[in-house]
Motif scaffolding. Sequence first.
Motif, PDB file in Angstrom:
ATOM      1  N   MET A   1       0.833  -1.182   0.000  1.00 42.82           N
ATOM      2  CA  MET A   1       0.000   0.000   0.000  1.00 42.82           C
ATOM      3  C   MET A   1       0.876   1.243   0.000  1.00 42.82           C
ATOM      4  O   MET A   1       1.897   1.296   0.658  1.00 42.82           O
ATOM      5  N   LYS A   2       0.434   2.222  -0.745  1.00 43.55           N
ATOM      6  CA  LYS A   2       1.118   3.509  -0.782  1.00 43.55           C
ATOM      7  C   LYS A   2       0.143   4.586  -0.334  1.00 43.55           C
ATOM      8  O   LYS A   2      -1.057   4.498  -0.571  1.00 43.55           O
ATOM      9  N   ILE A   3       0.689   5.595   0.297  1.00 49.18           N
ATOM     10  CA  ILE A   3      -0.107   6.745   0.705  1.00 49.18           C
ATOM     11  C   ILE A   3       0.493   7.974   0.040  1.00 49.18           C
ATOM     12  O   ILE A   3       1.714   8.138   0.010  1.00 49.18           O
ATOM     13  N   LYS A   4      -0.396   8.816  -0.483  1.00 51.12           N
ATOM     14  CA  LYS A   4       0.030  10.101  -1.033  1.00 51.12           C
ATOM     15  C   LYS A   4      -0.761  11.198  -0.350  1.00 51.12           C
ATOM     16  O   LYS A   4      -1.951  11.040  -0.077  1.00 51.12           O
ATOM     17  N   ILE A   5      -0.079  12.293  -0.103  1.00 54.42           N
ATOM     18  CA  ILE A   5      -0.745  13.523   0.306  1.00 54.42           C
ATOM     19  C   ILE A   5      -0.612  14.462  -0.879  1.00 54.42           C
ATOM     20  O   ILE A   5       0.500  14.797  -1.293  1.00 54.42           O
ATOM     21  N   ILE A   6      -1.745  14.841  -1.438  1.00 53.22           N
ATOM     22  CA  ILE A   6      -1.760  15.706  -2.605  1.00 53.22           C
ATOM     23  C   ILE A   6      -2.276  17.061  -2.146  1.00 53.22           C
ATOM     24  O   ILE A   6      -3.377  17.167  -1.595  1.00 53.22           O
ATOM     25  N   CYS A   7      -1.454  18.072  -2.337  1.00 47.28           N
ATOM     26  CA  CYS A   7      -1.784  19.382  -1.788  1.00 47.28           C
ATOM     27  C   CYS A   7      -1.281  20.483  -2.713  1.00 47.28           C
ATOM     28  O   CYS A   7      -0.529  20.225  -3.648  1.00 47.28           O
ATOM     29  N   PHE A   8      -1.712  21.677  -2.422  1.00 40.92           N
ATOM     30  CA  PHE A   8      -1.322  22.832  -3.224  1.00 40.92           C
ATOM     31  C   PHE A   8      -0.321  23.681  -2.455  1.00 40.92           C
ATOM     32  O   PHE A   8      -0.480  23.929  -1.269  1.00 40.92           O
ATOM     33  N   GLY A   9       0.709  24.115  -3.149  1.00 38.36           N
ATOM     34  CA  GLY A   9       1.701  25.002  -2.558  1.00 38.36           C
ATOM     35  C   GLY A   9       2.840  24.254  -1.893  1.00 38.36           C
ATOM     36  O   GLY A   9       2.791  23.047  -1.692  1.00 38.36           O
TER      37      GLY A   9
ATOM     38  N   SER B   1      -5.906  -3.789  -0.119  1.00 43.07           N
ATOM     39  CA  SER B   1      -4.753  -3.403  -0.947  1.00 43.07           C
ATOM     40  C   SER B   1      -4.986  -2.168  -1.796  1.00 43.07           C
ATOM     41  O   SER B   1      -4.546  -2.096  -2.935  1.00 43.07           O
ATOM     42  N   LYS B   2      -5.669  -1.207  -1.255  1.00 42.01           N
ATOM     43  CA  LYS B   2      -5.848   0.044  -1.985  1.00 42.01           C
ATOM     44  C   LYS B   2      -4.825   1.066  -1.523  1.00 42.01           C
ATOM     45  O   LYS B   2      -4.493   1.142  -0.346  1.00 42.01           O
ATOM     46  N   ASP B   3      -4.365   1.841  -2.468  1.00 34.58           N
ATOM     47  CA  ASP B   3      -3.565   2.999  -2.108  1.00 34.58           C
ATOM     48  C   ASP B   3      -4.513   4.048  -1.540  1.00 34.58           C
ATOM     49  O   ASP B   3      -5.697   4.077  -1.883  1.00 34.58           O
ATOM     50  N   ILE B   4      -3.991   4.898  -0.686  1.00 31.59           N
ATOM     51  CA  ILE B   4      -4.801   5.959  -0.091  1.00 31.59           C
ATOM     52  C   ILE B   4      -4.197   7.297  -0.495  1.00 31.59           C
ATOM     53  O   ILE B   4      -2.994   7.510  -0.366  1.00 31.59           O
ATOM     54  N   ASN B   5      -5.051   8.176  -0.985  1.00 31.64           N
ATOM     55  CA  ASN B   5      -4.647   9.543  -1.299  1.00 31.64           C
ATOM     56  C   ASN B   5      -5.414  10.498  -0.402  1.00 31.64           C
ATOM     57  O   ASN B   5      -6.642  10.419  -0.311  1.00 31.64           O
ATOM     58  N   PHE B   6      -4.682  11.388   0.260  1.00 32.95           N
ATOM     59  CA  PHE B   6      -5.277  12.453   1.057  1.00 32.95           C
ATOM     60  C   PHE B   6      -5.117  13.749   0.280  1.00 32.95           C
ATOM     61  O   PHE B   6      -4.037  14.030  -0.248  1.00 32.95           O
ATOM     62  N   TYR B   7      -6.177  14.537   0.217  1.00 27.74           N
ATOM     63  CA  TYR B   7      -6.168  15.779  -0.557  1.00 27.74           C
ATOM     64  C   TYR B   7      -6.401  16.969   0.362  1.00 27.74           C
ATOM     65  O   TYR B   7      -7.374  16.994   1.109  1.00 27.74           O
TER      66      TYR B   7
END
Length: 157
Positions: free
Chosen positions: A1-9, A98-104
């Motif tokens: 599993m991978k985690i991403k934090i997707i953000c601006f700036g 087995s899902k990747d998680i993305n935080f926005y």
Amino acid sequence: MKIKIICFGKIKDKNITALINEYLSKINHFTNLTIVELSEEKINNENSIGEIEEALKKESKKLIPYLENSFNVLLDIKGVQMDSIKFANSINQNLIISKDINFYIGSSHGISESIKNKFNLKLSFSELTFNHQIFRLILLEQIYRAFSILNNTKYHK
């Protein structure tokens, strides 16, 4: 599993950057976490609702490629609130399937209403408004706490 934090700036404060890097190091003992920093659209007239809405639409288009094949969590003041144990269990459920998680994390003007229905979960950490740089650190701390709970370490009491 991978985690991403997707953000601006980008983070401008070197002290916050140091703390973020510390939590990234701790979290990466449990899972692979990366931060994706997207450019925030420039707004010339902060009082122009039309200009803000147009910027939010452009920013939403930048998010679309990340929304596929992941469990997508929008950090939103109007989202559901949960305690740290429920948050850990939510992460664990996605580990099992087995899902990747993305935080926005939206930009300083938030996120376009037109894209909010694309997220699996809208999560609020508080009814308070946080500085975006500090909130990124708070999110990382809670992700680390979640993995500490799941792995029965001493961090969470």
